[in-house]
Design a protein around this motif. Structure first.
Motif, PDB file in Angstrom:
ATOM      1  N   GLN B 184     -36.227 -13.087   6.071  1.00 11.38           N
ATOM      2  CA  GLN B 184     -35.343 -12.510   5.068  1.00 11.38           C
ATOM      3  C   GLN B 184     -34.832 -13.596   4.110  1.00 11.38           C
ATOM      4  O   GLN B 184     -34.800 -13.409   2.900  1.00 11.38           O
ATOM      5  CB  GLN B 184     -34.178 -11.837   5.802  1.00 11.38           C
ATOM      6  N   ILE B 187     -37.528 -14.722   1.729  1.00 10.24           N
ATOM      7  CA  ILE B 187     -37.688 -13.715   0.668  1.00 10.24           C
ATOM      8  C   ILE B 187     -36.567 -13.842  -0.357  1.00 10.24           C
ATOM      9  O   ILE B 187     -36.807 -13.851  -1.566  1.00 10.24           O
ATOM     10  CB  ILE B 187     -37.719 -12.293   1.272  1.00 10.24           C
ATOM     11  N   LEU B 188     -35.345 -13.960   0.137  1.00  9.04           N
ATOM     12  CA  LEU B 188     -34.196 -14.072  -0.775  1.00  9.04           C
ATOM     13  C   LEU B 188     -34.316 -15.307  -1.659  1.00  9.04           C
ATOM     14  O   LEU B 188     -34.029 -15.263  -2.850  1.00  9.04           O
ATOM     15  CB  LEU B 188     -32.890 -14.134   0.024  1.00  9.04           C
ATOM     16  N   ASP B 189     -34.755 -16.395  -1.053  1.00  4.51           N
ATOM     17  CA  ASP B 189     -34.918 -17.636  -1.798  1.00  4.51           C
ATOM     18  C   ASP B 189     -35.916 -17.418  -2.925  1.00  4.51           C
ATOM     19  O   ASP B 189     -35.712 -17.832  -4.062  1.00  4.51           O
ATOM     20  CB  ASP B 189     -35.406 -18.726  -0.841  1.00  4.51           C
ATOM     21  N   MET B 190     -36.995 -16.711  -2.604  1.00  6.97           N
ATOM     22  CA  MET B 190     -38.034 -16.449  -3.600  1.00  6.97           C
ATOM     23  C   MET B 190     -37.533 -15.530  -4.707  1.00  6.97           C
ATOM     24  O   MET B 190     -37.949 -15.644  -5.858  1.00  6.97           O
ATOM     25  CB  MET B 190     -39.210 -15.832  -2.871  1.00  6.97           C
ATOM     26  N   LEU B 191     -36.622 -14.613  -4.345  1.00  2.49           N
ATOM     27  CA  LEU B 191     -36.091 -13.682  -5.353  1.00  2.49           C
ATOM     28  C   LEU B 191     -34.993 -14.323  -6.197  1.00  2.49           C
ATOM     29  O   LEU B 191     -34.436 -13.674  -7.069  1.00  2.49           O
ATOM     30  CB  LEU B 191     -35.529 -12.427  -4.671  1.00  2.49           C
ATOM     31  N   GLY B 192     -34.677 -15.582  -5.905  1.00  6.20           N
ATOM     32  CA  GLY B 192     -33.697 -16.274  -6.732  1.00  6.20           C
ATOM     33  C   GLY B 192     -32.261 -16.062  -6.304  1.00  6.20           C
ATOM     34  O   GLY B 192     -31.360 -16.144  -7.124  1.00  6.20           O
ATOM     35  N   ALA B 193     -32.075 -15.773  -5.014  1.00 14.95           N
ATOM     36  CA  ALA B 193     -30.701 -15.625  -4.533  1.00 14.95           C
ATOM     37  C   ALA B 193     -30.015 -16.986  -4.558  1.00 14.95           C
ATOM     38  O   ALA B 193     -30.619 -17.992  -4.194  1.00 14.95           O
ATOM     39  CB  ALA B 193     -30.687 -15.071  -3.117  1.00 14.95           C
ATOM     40  N   TYR B 197     -24.932 -16.546  -2.124  1.00 19.85           N
ATOM     41  CA  TYR B 197     -25.424 -15.216  -1.758  1.00 19.85           C
ATOM     42  C   TYR B 197     -26.076 -15.265  -0.376  1.00 19.85           C
ATOM     43  O   TYR B 197     -25.848 -14.406   0.469  1.00 19.85           O
ATOM     44  CB  TYR B 197     -26.444 -14.746  -2.796  1.00 19.85           C
ATOM     45  N   ASP B 278     -42.024 -24.242   1.450  1.00 22.73           N
ATOM     46  CA  ASP B 278     -42.384 -22.888   1.037  1.00 22.73           C
ATOM     47  C   ASP B 278     -43.791 -22.607   1.541  1.00 22.73           C
ATOM     48  O   ASP B 278     -44.677 -23.436   1.432  1.00 22.73           O
ATOM     49  CB  ASP B 278     -42.345 -22.805  -0.478  1.00 22.73           C
ATOM     50  N   VAL B 279     -43.968 -21.429   2.113  1.00 21.81           N
ATOM     51  CA  VAL B 279     -45.270 -21.136   2.717  1.00 21.81           C
ATOM     52  C   VAL B 279     -46.079 -20.170   1.855  1.00 21.81           C
ATOM     53  O   VAL B 279     -46.933 -19.461   2.360  1.00 21.81           O
ATOM     54  CB  VAL B 279     -45.111 -20.575   4.141  1.00 21.81           C
ATOM     55  N   ALA B 280     -45.814 -20.151   0.562  1.00 21.68           N
ATOM     56  CA  ALA B 280     -46.521 -19.238  -0.342  1.00 21.68           C
ATOM     57  C   ALA B 280     -48.034 -19.453  -0.287  1.00 21.68           C
ATOM     58  O   ALA B 280     -48.486 -20.579  -0.156  1.00 21.68           O
ATOM     59  CB  ALA B 280     -46.027 -19.430  -1.763  1.00 21.68           C
TER      60      ALA B 280
END
Ligand SMILES: Nc1ncnc2c1ncn2[C@@H]1O[C@H](COP(=O)(O)OP(=O)(O)OP(=O)(O)O)[C@@H](O)[C@H]1O
Ligand SMILES: [Mg+2]
Lengths: 223, 280
Positions: B184, B187-193, B197, B278-280
């Motif tokens: 989670q 994901i948040l990090d990727m969404l720019g949280a 936050y 980051d595991v992108a």
């Protein structure tokens, strides 16, 4: 919008360059395909754009930010303006479709009824409104990819990045996902799609195609 | 969140136990301090007055002594006052019932200022010639201050050790909680949280845990205070040393300490996971 200038990238845990001397200017509103064989560096280019990797040499500017010098504290703002679709979806598997789609809106500060209404509108656009309360993890690959696209589109970001968005999908689902990206493009977004599926290229007229081979550009054409 | 409940319960119990032990330390220190306070009030010296001196002369001498810089307080006690005090101390024993004449002398109770030596005071007093005898009522009084300082030091050291234990527990539960929600967070990090936050839920969780642990440990301590004196085996000194109720400062301190540890732990715990590649 995006300017690569003599950019090279090497991963610190790996010998050899993933990208070498990349220079390209992508203007606002363009639809760009990144193509090339596996390991050519397509994903690396996308990851550099949303700040998941830093350039090793050269410069990269995205919407005014210099990603070689950006402070860690500024990256969240950059990312809130970029919608990303991953090949492996990266959904919150335990969450519902609604929760997944609403997440970027919540991160952007939207709350309450406005949040639900905005999320519902996006789900309607990707034809998932009737599945709003389904667990994302229990859906089919095509549906999950649509959820991933919906999440990327939710805040209406000016820049969309998609890494193999149709990699696991049958042709019908692939076409559906491309339609969503094209809609966003027509609404004004800049779109970058990394793919090695030549069939996709035919779906977008007038798109720009950047071909990568072993970390270098080997072709830049308009379809 | 549902599967998290078990984790939360374990965390709150461990924290409560930590705080309970810390509270015992505080309580012991608090009781000892109170005990020392109780025995350290009263005179340091008793000046026995000659029987020729009447009550008015005695009282005015006490007033005069009060003006001396060495004297913190001085008080005249007539023979009747002394008898009254004895009576109060021994309560219903009526030891003095049959006495025809009051055998007690008039005295002045003097408490000296902190750094005055009784000898110097006595020497100056001898010049007056109005005092028959000086009795050092509590020769060990000066030691009391040292003992008290030692107790505070020990309390501080023990609390520090408990605080470190607490920080360890908090950081471990936070690490687990962060690990459970790792996907989670990525994901948040990727969404720019933003950083806040992402930390907010952990911070709220840490505060909630701290409040619960503060409550449970305080209830435990209060129960202990009420129950111990009721047990038949409890030695008298222990019952006497325990305060009547849980001093209100203790729950406050315990909760505050845990909240601080929780804030630090949740902040550091999330920082750690965000340093993952980051595991992108
Ligand atoms: N996290 C990483 N650590 C080390 N090396 C990496 C990492 N990610 C990619 N690479 C290397 O960088 C090069 C480019 O990889 P990249 O993932 O960008 O290729 P790609 O074009 O996306 O390939 P594919 O079509 O298979 O997804 C490859 O040699 C790859 O091994
Ligand atoms: Mg790739």
């Amino acid at each position: 919008m995006i300017i690569f200038d003599k950019l090279s990238k090497r991963y610190h845990n790996k010998a050899g360059w993933a990208l070498t001397d990349i220079s390209v200017h992508i203007s606002p509103g363009q639809f760009v395909f990144l193509t090339g064989p596996s390991g050519a560096g397509k994903s690396t280019m996308l990851r550099l754009i949303y700040g998941a990797e830093l350039p090793s040499r050269g410069t990269l500017r995205v919407g005014g930010a210099d990603l070689g010098r950006i402070k860690a504290g500024q990256i969240p703002r950059l990312r809130r303006n970029i919608g990303v679709v991953f090949q492996d979806f990266r959904l919150s598997a335990g969450g519902t479709v609604l929760e997944n789609v609403a997440l970027p809106l919540h991160v952007a500060g939207m709350r309450g009824k406005k949040l639900i209404a905005a999320a519902a509108e996006i789900m309607r656009r990707v034809n998932l409104l009737d599945k709003a309360q389904c667990r994302a993890g229990s859906m089919s690959g095509g549906e999950q990819q649509r959820v991933a696209v919906a999440r990327a589109l939710a805040t209406g970001p000016p820049l969309l990045l998609a890494d193999e968005p149709t990699g696991n999908l049958d042709p019908d689902n692939a076409r559906e996902v491309m339609r969503l990206l094209l809609d966003a493009h027509q609404a004004g977004a800049t779109v970058l799609v990394a793919t090695h599926d030549p069939l996709l290229l035919g779906l977008v007229k007038g798109a720009r195609c950047l071909h990568l081979t072993q970390g270098r550009f080997s072709m830049d054409e308009t379809l | 969140m549902g599967g998290n409940l078990w984790l939360q319960a374990v965390a709150v119990s461990t924290l409560s136990l930590c705080l309970f032990i810390m509270g015992l330390i505080f309580l012991a220190s608090f009781s000892l301090d109170g005990f020392l306070n109780r025995i350290s009030t009263g005179a340091a010296l008793r000046l026995v007055l000659p029987s020729g001196l009447n009550a008015r002369e005695g009282a005015s001498l006490a007033l005069a002594l009060q003006e001396w810089p060495e004297v913190r307080s001085s008080r005249y006690l007539s023979p009747q006052d002394g008898l009254g005090r004895l009576g109060r101390r021994f309560g219903s024993l009526n030891l003095l019932e049959g006495l025809e004449e009051n055998p007690l002398p008039a005295i002045i109770e003097v408490e000296l200022a902190a750094d005055v030596s009784p000898d110097a005071f006595t020497a100056r007093l001898a010049g007056l010639g109005e005092v028959a005898e000086v009795v050092e009522a509590r020769p060990w009084l000066q030691r009391l201050e040292q003992i008290r300082r030692l107790i505070r030091l020990i309390t501080f050291a023990l609390s520090l050790v408990m605080f470190l234990a607490l920080a360890l527990v908090v950081s471990n539960t936070m690490r687990l909680a962060v690990y459970v929600r790792r996907e989670q967070l990525i994901i948040l990090d990727m969404l720019g949280a933003g950083r806040f936050y992402m930390r907010e839920p952990f911070i709220l969780e840490a505060i909630l845990q701290a409040l619960l642990a503060g409550l449970f440990s305080s209830l435990g301590l209060a129960a202990l205070i009420y129950i111990i004196p009721l047990l038949p085996e409890t030695p008298l000194w222990l019952s006497a040393a325990l305060p009547l109720g849980l001093p209100w400062e203790i729950p406050l301190y315990l909760t505050a300490i845990n909240v601080l540890a929780g804030l630090a732990g949740s902040w550091l715990g999330v920082s750690r996971i965000l340093r993952l590649p980051d595991v992108a």
